[in-house]
Design an enzyme around this catalytic site. Structure first.
Site, PDB file in Angstrom:
ATOM      1  N   ASN A  97       0.868  -1.184   0.000  1.00 34.71           N
ATOM      2  CA  ASN A  97       0.000   0.000   0.000  1.00 34.71           C
ATOM      3  C   ASN A  97       0.906   1.237   0.000  1.00 34.71           C
ATOM      4  OD1 ASN A  97      -1.858   2.009   0.430  1.00 34.71           O
ATOM      5  ND2 ASN A  97      -2.314   1.436   2.550  1.00 34.71           N
ATOM      6  N   TRP A  98       1.062   1.817  -1.178  1.00 30.86           N
ATOM      7  CA  TRP A  98       2.005   2.936  -1.296  1.00 30.86           C
ATOM      8  C   TRP A  98       1.435   4.260  -0.802  1.00 30.86           C
ATOM      9  CZ3 TRP A  98       4.452   1.995  -6.828  1.00 30.86           C
ATOM     10  CH2 TRP A  98       5.334   0.918  -6.736  1.00 30.86           C
ATOM     11  N   LYS A  99       0.136   4.285  -0.535  1.00 31.81           N
ATOM     12  CA  LYS A  99      -0.502   5.533  -0.098  1.00 31.81           C
ATOM     13  C   LYS A  99      -0.182   6.651  -1.102  1.00 31.81           C
ATOM     14  CE  LYS A  99      -0.220   3.645   4.483  1.00 31.81           C
ATOM     15  NZ  LYS A  99      -0.218   3.852   5.921  1.00 31.81           N
ATOM     16  N   HIS A 153      -9.606   1.677   4.729  1.00 32.46           N
ATOM     17  CA  HIS A 153      -8.352   1.934   5.438  1.00 32.46           C
ATOM     18  C   HIS A 153      -8.602   2.986   6.523  1.00 32.46           C
ATOM     19  CE1 HIS A 153      -4.278   3.174   6.317  1.00 32.46           C
ATOM     20  NE2 HIS A 153      -3.874   2.047   5.765  1.00 32.46           N
ATOM     21  N   GLU A 170      -7.001   5.467   7.431  1.00 26.83           N
ATOM     22  CA  GLU A 170      -6.761   6.857   6.984  1.00 26.83           C
ATOM     23  C   GLU A 170      -7.971   7.393   6.226  1.00 26.83           C
ATOM     24  OE1 GLU A 170      -3.037   6.093   5.014  1.00 26.83           O
ATOM     25  OE2 GLU A 170      -2.129   5.634   6.962  1.00 26.83           O
ATOM     26  N   GLU A 226      -5.699  -4.139  10.818  1.00 28.42           N
ATOM     27  CA  GLU A 226      -4.690  -3.095  10.978  1.00 28.42           C
ATOM     28  C   GLU A 226      -5.001  -2.265  12.225  1.00 28.42           C
ATOM     29  OE1 GLU A 226      -2.557  -2.108   7.054  1.00 28.42           O
ATOM     30  OE2 GLU A 226      -4.310  -0.841   7.179  1.00 28.42           O
ATOM     31  N   GLY A 238       2.230   2.932  10.665  1.00 32.68           N
ATOM     32  CA  GLY A 238       3.234   3.976  10.469  1.00 32.68           C
ATOM     33  C   GLY A 238       3.928   4.416  11.748  1.00 32.68           C
ATOM     34  N   SER A 266       3.065  -1.429  10.555  1.00 28.29           N
ATOM     35  CA  SER A 266       4.497  -1.513  10.849  1.00 28.29           C
ATOM     36  C   SER A 266       5.100  -2.889  10.568  1.00 28.29           C
ATOM     37  CB  SER A 266       4.782  -1.095  12.297  1.00 28.29           C
ATOM     38  OG  SER A 266       4.436   0.273  12.477  1.00 28.29           O
ATOM     39  N   GLY A 320       2.685  -0.849   4.388  1.00 23.93           N
ATOM     40  CA  GLY A 320       2.799   0.543   3.970  1.00 23.93           C
ATOM     41  C   GLY A 320       4.254   0.915   3.742  1.00 23.93           C
ATOM     42  N   GLY A 321       4.847   1.597   4.718  1.00 28.12           N
ATOM     43  CA  GLY A 321       6.198   2.157   4.588  1.00 28.12           C
ATOM     44  C   GLY A 321       7.236   1.189   4.026  1.00 28.12           C
TER      45      GLY A 321
HETATM   46  P1  PGA Z   1       2.636   0.771   7.660  1.00 28.65           P
HETATM   47  O1  PGA Z   1       1.192   0.993   6.989  1.00 28.65           O
HETATM   48  O2  PGA Z   1       3.132  -0.567   7.173  1.00 28.65           O
HETATM   49  O3  PGA Z   1       3.470   1.914   7.151  1.00 28.65           O
HETATM   50  O4  PGA Z   1       2.437   0.784   9.129  1.00 28.65           O
HETATM   51  C1  PGA Z   1       0.308  -0.079   6.816  1.00 28.65           C
HETATM   52  C2  PGA Z   1      -0.978   0.411   6.202  1.00 28.65           C
HETATM   53  O5  PGA Z   1      -1.399   1.538   6.518  1.00 28.65           O
HETATM   54  O6  PGA Z   1      -1.608  -0.288   5.391  1.00 28.65           O
END
Ligand code: PGA
Length: 237
Positions: free
Chosen positions: A8-10, A92, A94, A161, A167, A201, A222-223
């Site tokens: 998930n590159w956001k 998600h 966010e 999640e 993050g 994470s 994500g990251g």
């Molecule tokens: P993260 O994000 O791996 O950077 O914690 C995961 C996500 O939001 O899907």
């Protein structure tokens, strides 16, 4: 069933960076076995990132709750499907928090995804306050109810999640992840084809400990998915 790894590159990477990732990823990916890999870039890059030889598939990070029409700036599920997406990430935290996506809206997004043949990657998870106050199961139950109208016979991916782990570098313990994922499975017991991912994470250093626990079918990353080497290290774990 293969383990599933979703990047998930956001809202990261310009076109140049996407092309650089693609080139490097394509040279390294060959040796990953037993893993299904999915990349979720921003909307403009589906065509650039799609792989005609099927080594990975692509996903949207969101779609509109409506089919089409006068909705400036929106992107429909049908558009995603027509660009080759197989999956779409929905719900998600966010989107829920920063774009005020309600359960009703998410239910409609799931319907639109299904009409276009996309498999939803439906995200659920508790905040730190929810966890501290013992509301984790209740929150998961409420979020899973948003899937209420979705037919049970369709393949579905649910990503657990915990919001406090996204993050932050503070990953859930294997016990916490296992407990919540077991609860998710219990609540969706009537479904025929379900995979449950962990997200928050996840990285090369902690993925294998989690994958050893029962019930975890892969990761939403994500990251650590922004770099081809680190994402592939997770896929190889
Ligand atoms: P993260 O994000 O791996 O950077 O914690 C995961 C996500 O939001 O899907």
């Amino acid at each position: 069933m293969k383990k599933l790894f979703v990047a998930n590159w956001k809202m990261n990477k310009t076109r140049e960076e996407v092309l650089r990732f693609r080139e490097r990823f394509a040279t390294l990916v060959g040796s990953v076995e037993g893993a299904e890999i999915v990349l979720a870039p921003s909307f403009p890059f589906f065509i650039e990132l799609a792989d005609s030889s099927g080594r990975w598939s692509i996903a949207g990070q969101n779609c509109s709750s409506e089919k089409d029409g006068a909705l400036t700036g929106e992107v429909s599920a049908a558009m995603l499907a027509s660009c080759g997406c197989r999956y779409v990430i929905l719900g998600h935290s966010e989107r829920r928090r920063d774009f005020a996506e309600s359960g009703a809206v998410l239910g409609r997004k799931v319907d639109r995804a299904r009409e276009s043949g996309l498999v939803p990657i439906f995200c659920v998870g508790e905040t730190l306050d929810d966890r501290r106050e013992g509301r984790t199961r209740e929150v998961l139950a409420r979020q899973l109810e948003e899937l209420g109208g979705d037919p049970a016979g369709r393949p579905l991916v649910v990503a657990y999640e915990p919001v406090w782990a996204i993050g932050t570098g503070q990953i859930a313990t294997p016990e916490q992840a296992e407990e919540s994922i077991a609860e998710i499975r219990r609540r969706l017991a009537g479904r025929s084809e379900i995979r449950v991912l962990y997200g928050g994470s996840a990285g090369p250093g902690n993925a294998s400990a989690l994958l050893r626990r029962p019930g975890i079918d892969g990761f939403l990353v994500g990251g650590a998915s922004l770099d081809p080497e680190s994402f592939l290290a997770i896929c190889r774990s």
